[in-house]
Design an enzyme around this catalytic site. Structure first.
Site, mmCIF file in Angstrom:
data_model
loop_
_atom_site.group_PDB
_atom_site.id
_atom_site.type_symbol
_atom_site.label_atom_id
_atom_site.label_comp_id
_atom_site.label_asym_id
_atom_site.label_seq_id
_atom_site.Cartn_x
_atom_site.Cartn_y
_atom_site.Cartn_z
ATOM 1 N N PHE A 1 0.855 -1.182 0.000
ATOM 2 C CA PHE A 1 0.000 0.000 0.000
ATOM 3 C C PHE A 1 0.894 1.234 0.000
ATOM 4 O O PHE A 1 1.770 1.367 0.847
ATOM 5 C CB PHE A 1 -0.912 0.019 1.231
ATOM 6 N N ASP B 1 9.224 2.555 1.591
ATOM 7 C CA ASP B 1 8.051 3.279 2.057
ATOM 8 C C ASP B 1 7.897 2.998 3.550
ATOM 9 O O ASP B 1 7.405 1.948 3.955
ATOM 10 C CB ASP B 1 6.804 2.820 1.276
ATOM 11 N N LYS C 1 2.733 9.375 8.495
ATOM 12 C CA LYS C 1 1.972 8.999 9.694
ATOM 13 C C LYS C 1 2.551 9.483 11.031
ATOM 14 O O LYS C 1 2.166 10.537 11.504
ATOM 15 C CB LYS C 1 1.737 7.489 9.686
HETATM 16 C C1 LIG Z 1 -0.942 5.145 5.071
HETATM 17 C C2 LIG Z 1 0.115 4.759 4.096
HETATM 18 C C3 LIG Z 1 0.340 5.497 2.907
HETATM 19 C C4 LIG Z 1 -0.551 6.639 2.496
HETATM 20 O O1 LIG Z 1 -0.480 7.700 3.386
HETATM 21 P P1 LIG Z 1 -1.599 8.864 3.290
HETATM 22 O O2 LIG Z 1 -1.153 9.847 4.328
HETATM 23 O O3 LIG Z 1 -2.908 8.216 3.595
HETATM 24 O O4 LIG Z 1 -1.548 9.401 1.922
HETATM 25 C C5 LIG Z 1 1.397 5.121 2.105
HETATM 26 N N1 LIG Z 1 2.191 4.088 2.421
HETATM 27 C C6 LIG Z 1 2.002 3.361 3.526
HETATM 28 C C7 LIG Z 1 2.951 2.232 3.836
HETATM 29 C C8 LIG Z 1 0.952 3.658 4.395
HETATM 30 O O5 LIG Z 1 0.749 2.913 5.487
#
Ligand SMILES: *Cc1c(COP(=O)(O)O)cnc(C)c1O
Length: 403
Positions: free
Chosen positions: A139, A224, A253
């Site tokens: 994701f 990521d 986050k």
């Molecule tokens: C939550 C998340 C995203 C997206 O972040 P947003 O602030 O919702 O755009 C991207 N990569 C990972 C691994 C995530 O957990």
């Protein structure tokens, strides 16, 4: 103040229906506890989806925010500002990075990373080197580029046509990756610990293998760490625990502890491809977000806090094992630090969402990661007492579902 009471019904009347929030409306938080409109208390094992890594209304963050709020909120990137430069410098001191780009969300940080990888390839290599490899169950956000790079087709259905040049390979499968990478690959993006996809840590051999093959094929390796970064894995960034260094790292986050801010970290040589005018964002690096993130980093980079995360991991795992001895509902307990995944046993598969409701009824906030995994992402500084009490409530929730 409006004279009209705010109710959950209004959500369906006024909001786009892409979310389906729970029935309660929290109005106040303190540390690892929240209170709803009725004054009912909840223990927070969800952390606003792995965001409030220092709990709610942490005094150090509140002080940084209010102090900055009285000085300067926004100047745009036509000017620079002190909190942004201070934060960038500290991130460079604390990590492999030499250059930082700030944005406001995880998706934007990844969008910047992927665009940078394409631009770097355009600056240095032949036109056929533009392919991106990502992993199934990954994701990376919801912009069209990042959602396409993410490895969950359910999130792209209906949004076609999608950006081309993206391939997906099974996660933790080095043989499949070795077969997929080539000199046409410009970048590989991976979550060191997959979050939304089921709380699955990469194996050390897998990340090591990605690193070696990316170097061999001159492809940029992007980690990521939007979810697993900022202390959540028990290391400031998860790459540090693995001992594998990426070329680009994205995070968001937990970086602002609840204030929207994200960052892309990279080296000076790679960063050079984002030359003046090539990319940007109005709010990225705004003084409020950077001031709060700076305060968060004071705590998140503290070795005592990070050791605490690793110890609390053991407290959680031991408690969850005891619950499982009683109820036999988990097939596997996994994760790193305070990003924990409880995969449901065969008989319970597909039913993770039912646990959210049952836990709420027991006074506990939890998360899921897909239909088969319950995800816990509590504050990194949650007290042992609240862990114990929260696990008691979790047990009650499970008992109520089994009854
Ligand atoms: C939550 C998340 C995203 C997206 O972040 P947003 O602030 O919702 O755009 C991207 N990569 C990972 C691994 C995530 O957990």
């Amino acid at each position: 103040m409006s004279a009209f009471p705010v109710t959950r019904d209004q959500f369906d009347a006024f909001m786009v229906p892409n979310y389906a929030p729970a029935a309660i409306i929290p109005v106040r938080g303190e540390g690892s506890r929240l209170w709803d409109q009725e004054g009912r208390e909840y223990i927070d094992f969800a952390g606003g989806i792995a965001v409030t890594g220092l709990g709610h209304a942490h005094p150090h963050l509140v002080a940084a925010l209010t102090e900055q709020a009285q000085k300067l909120w926004h100047v745009s990137n036509v000017l620079t500002n002190e909190p942004a430069l201070t934060l960038a410098r500290r991130l460079c001191d604390l990590t492999f990075a030499e250059r930082v780009f700030f944005a406001n969300s995880g998706a934007e940080a990844n969008e910047a990373a992927l665009k940078l990888a394409r631009k770097y390839a355009a600056d240095h290599f032949a036109p056929d080197k533009r392919e991106i490899i990502a992993f199934t169950q990954s994701f990376h956000g919801r912009t069209l580029f990042t959602v396409t790079v993410g490895g969950q087709p359910k999130y792209t259905e209906g949004f076609e046509p999608l950006p081309p040049g993206i391939t997906h390979v099974p996660f933790n499968d080095l043989a499949a990756f070795t077969a997929a990478i080539s000199d046409r690959t410009c970048a590989v993006i991976v979550e060191p610990v997959q979050g939304e996809g089921g709380v699955t840590p990469a194996t050390p051999e897998f990340l090591q293998g990605l690193r070696e093959l990316c170097t061999h094929h001159q492809a940029l390796l992007i980690f990521d760490e939007v979810q697993c970064g900022n202390g959540r894995s028990g290391h400031l960034y998860a790459y540090m625990g693995y001992g594998v260094t990426p070329d680009i790292l994205t995070t968001a986050k937990g970086l602002g502890g609840g204030f929207p801010i994200s960052a892309m970290l990279t080296t000076a040589a790679i960063a050079a491809s984002l030359n003046v005018g090539s990319h940007g964002t109005t709010y990225g690096g705004n003084p409020l977000g950077c001031a709060v993130a700076g305060a968060a980093l004071d705590l998140l980079s503290d070795p005592v806090v990070l050791a605490g995360v690793r110890r609390k991991h053991e407290v959680f795992i031991a408690g969850l094992h005891r619950i499982n001895e009683q109820f036999g509902i988990f097939r596997e307990l996994r994760g790193k630090g305070l990003l924990l995944g409880c995969e449901l046993a065969e008989a319970w598969q597909g039913r993770s969402r039912e646990f959210i409701k049952a836990a709420l009824d027991a006074g506990l906030l939890i998360l899921v990661a897909g239909p088969d995994v319950i995800r816990l992402a509590p504050s990194l500084v949650i007290s042992d007492d609240l862990i114990v009490e929260g696990l008691h409530r979790f047990e009650r929730a499970i008992a109520s579902l089994q009854a």
